[in-house]
Design an enzyme around this catalytic site. Structure first.
Site, PDB file in Angstrom:
ATOM      1  N   LEU A 109       2.213  -4.725   7.801  1.00 36.84           N
ATOM      2  CA  LEU A 109       1.409  -3.769   8.564  1.00 36.84           C
ATOM      3  C   LEU A 109       1.534  -2.411   7.890  1.00 36.84           C
ATOM      4  O   LEU A 109       2.642  -1.932   7.644  1.00 36.84           O
ATOM      5  CB  LEU A 109       1.889  -3.692  10.009  1.00 36.84           C
ATOM      6  CG  LEU A 109       1.159  -2.703  10.925  1.00 36.84           C
ATOM      7  CD1 LEU A 109      -0.317  -3.051  11.045  1.00 36.84           C
ATOM      8  CD2 LEU A 109       1.809  -2.676  12.310  1.00 36.84           C
ATOM      9  N   ILE A 140       6.706  -3.282   6.628  1.00 37.00           N
ATOM     10  CA  ILE A 140       5.903  -2.077   6.757  1.00 37.00           C
ATOM     11  C   ILE A 140       5.400  -1.704   5.363  1.00 37.00           C
ATOM     12  O   ILE A 140       6.189  -1.553   4.428  1.00 37.00           O
ATOM     13  CB  ILE A 140       6.711  -0.906   7.352  1.00 37.00           C
ATOM     14  CG1 ILE A 140       7.244  -1.281   8.748  1.00 37.00           C
ATOM     15  CG2 ILE A 140       5.836   0.345   7.431  1.00 37.00           C
ATOM     16  CD1 ILE A 140       6.181  -1.589   9.768  1.00 37.00           C
ATOM     17  N   LYS A 141       4.082  -1.565   5.232  1.00 40.19           N
ATOM     18  CA  LYS A 141       3.492  -1.234   3.934  1.00 40.19           C
ATOM     19  C   LYS A 141       3.476   0.285   3.741  1.00 40.19           C
ATOM     20  O   LYS A 141       2.933   1.028   4.567  1.00 40.19           O
ATOM     21  CB  LYS A 141       2.068  -1.779   3.834  1.00 40.19           C
ATOM     22  CG  LYS A 141       1.999  -3.283   3.679  1.00 40.19           C
ATOM     23  CD  LYS A 141       0.572  -3.786   3.590  1.00 40.19           C
ATOM     24  CE  LYS A 141      -0.026  -3.581   2.222  1.00 40.19           C
ATOM     25  NZ  LYS A 141      -1.362  -4.230   2.107  1.00 40.19           N
ATOM     26  N   ILE A 142       4.066   0.706   2.642  1.00 40.92           N
ATOM     27  CA  ILE A 142       4.120   2.119   2.275  1.00 40.92           C
ATOM     28  C   ILE A 142       3.552   2.251   0.864  1.00 40.92           C
ATOM     29  O   ILE A 142       3.979   1.529  -0.037  1.00 40.92           O
ATOM     30  CB  ILE A 142       5.561   2.656   2.322  1.00 40.92           C
ATOM     31  CG1 ILE A 142       6.105   2.594   3.762  1.00 40.92           C
ATOM     32  CG2 ILE A 142       5.630   4.078   1.788  1.00 40.92           C
ATOM     33  CD1 ILE A 142       7.554   3.020   3.890  1.00 40.92           C
TER      34      ILE A 142
END
Length: 368
Positions: A109, A140-142
């Site tokens: 996400l 978590i997409k960064i």
């Protein structure tokens, strides 16, 4: 159920097959489960474009949108609530995979792309989304922007598993690996007894977009057409060489002894954009142990139908280096290519996020 043999062979070679798509309909219809059961899918990635298509194209969100509209929540809260619900359900579906295959069974996400150049806001949003979804098999997409790198370190140090996205250059990839190791080191420095074994990360190295940009420049330069469609794979192959170097270093071995897991390379943007190229190009040419390949469903099915492995990545380093040198010799400024691709990548996701925001805003108004 029996797995498709082509994809099963890919899995046996050490490539984790992930699906680059998610929707509520896909979960509820059993389609995602069937891809797990029959097509070796062991993970899911999402992005704002995927969610925009899912929400605007389905009635499955109507009840939730109505409830949110009645409560008069903000568009931003509605967006987080809707996307988190889908990701949470997908995490639950993939939980058995995560239990038997640590590092897989994950769903990604993304933080709001408009935060890509704000370190503190990115880290804060990552922590909030991690809390909101509340599943151990979440990523978590960064983005791997300069501002994103310290946010990656901070998130890892807080025990948040991260999918680093929008990596194009080898230099930035090395910085991403450093950010991951720094996060692990920081976590241990703050608490020597901290748990590392459940913490995970992948580094999403984009492939087809590299070819699209370089091919365009090769055409403009009147360069040898034989170079077209080669740079994306070569760039990724050399990224795997860098991965092998970093994750065999003494620095890494010290963390591994504490229970840390390597940050796997993830091949992203693997849908072929040029119809002149094989539709399985970015799978067949990127087979190596300890990697992930996230595929649009069309690409996944193409490999299931007729995909065949090419030369293993580890045997391709010299040829890959020669390809990139030939591209440079043709007058292509690779540093500029990668800068443009990163800027465009962030902007594309911002545009998709804005489209998604407007779509949800309209739906909320209609459901009042």
């Amino acid at each position: 159920m029996a797995q498709n043999e082509n994809l099963a062979e890919l899995s046996r070679a050490g490539v984790a097959v992930w699906l680059d798509d998610l929707s509520r309909d896909r979960i509820r219809s059993g389609n995602l489960q069937s891809l797990v059961d029959e097509h070796s899918v062991v993970g899911v990635t999402t992005n704002p474009t995927i969610f925009a298509a899912a929400i605007s194209g389905s009635e499955s969100y109507d009840d939730q949108l109505h409830a949110l509209a009645v409560r008069q929540v903000s568009v931003e809260e509605a967006l987080r609530t809707i996307t988190a619900a889908d990701v949470r359900d997908a995490c639950d579906l993939l939980a058995p995979v995560a239990q038997r295959q640590p590092g897989d069974g994950r769903v990604s996400l993304e933080v709001a792309p408009g935060l890509a150049n704000d370190t503190d806001a990115t880290a804060a949003e990552a922590a909030h989304l991690w809390w909101l979804v509340d599943r151990p098999n979440l990523y978590i997409k960064i983005p791997a922007t300069e501002a994103g790198l310290p946010a990656i370190t901070t998130s890892i140090s807080r025990g948040i598993s991260v999918n680093v996205t929008l990596i194009f250059s080898l230099d930035r990839y090395r910085a991403v690996m450093d950010a991951y190791l720094s996060g692990l080191e920081q976590r241990l420095a703050e608490n020597p007894e901290a748990e590392l074994s459940g913490l995970d990360s992948v580094a999403s190295f984009f492939v087809s977009r590299v070819d699209s940009e370089i091919d365009k420049r090769l055409d403009a330069a009147g360069a040898d057409a034989q170079l077209k469609g080669k740079a994306g794979v070569a760039n990724a192959q050399l990224a795997y060489q860098a991965y092998e170097e970093v994750f065999s270093s003494d620095r890494w071995r010290a963390l591994e002894a504490k229970g840390a897991r390597p940050q796997r390379p993830l091949w992203a943007s693997t849908g072929v954009k040029n119809p002149d190229y094989s539709d399985t190009l970015y799978i067949s040419e990127l087979i190596a142990p300890g990697t992930v390949n996230t595929m649009p469903e069309k690409t996944l099915m193409a490999y299931a139908d007729h995909g065949r492995p090419a030369t293993p990545v580890q045997k391709s380093y010299d040829d890959a280096a020669a390809v990139l040198q030939a591209v440079r010799d043709a007058g292509i400024d690779l540093d500029d290519v990668f800068r443009v691709l990163e800027d465009e990548g962030v902007q594309k996701f911002v545009d998709s996020w804005d489209e998604l925001t407007e779509s949800v805003r309209t739906e909320l108004e209609d459901k009042k």
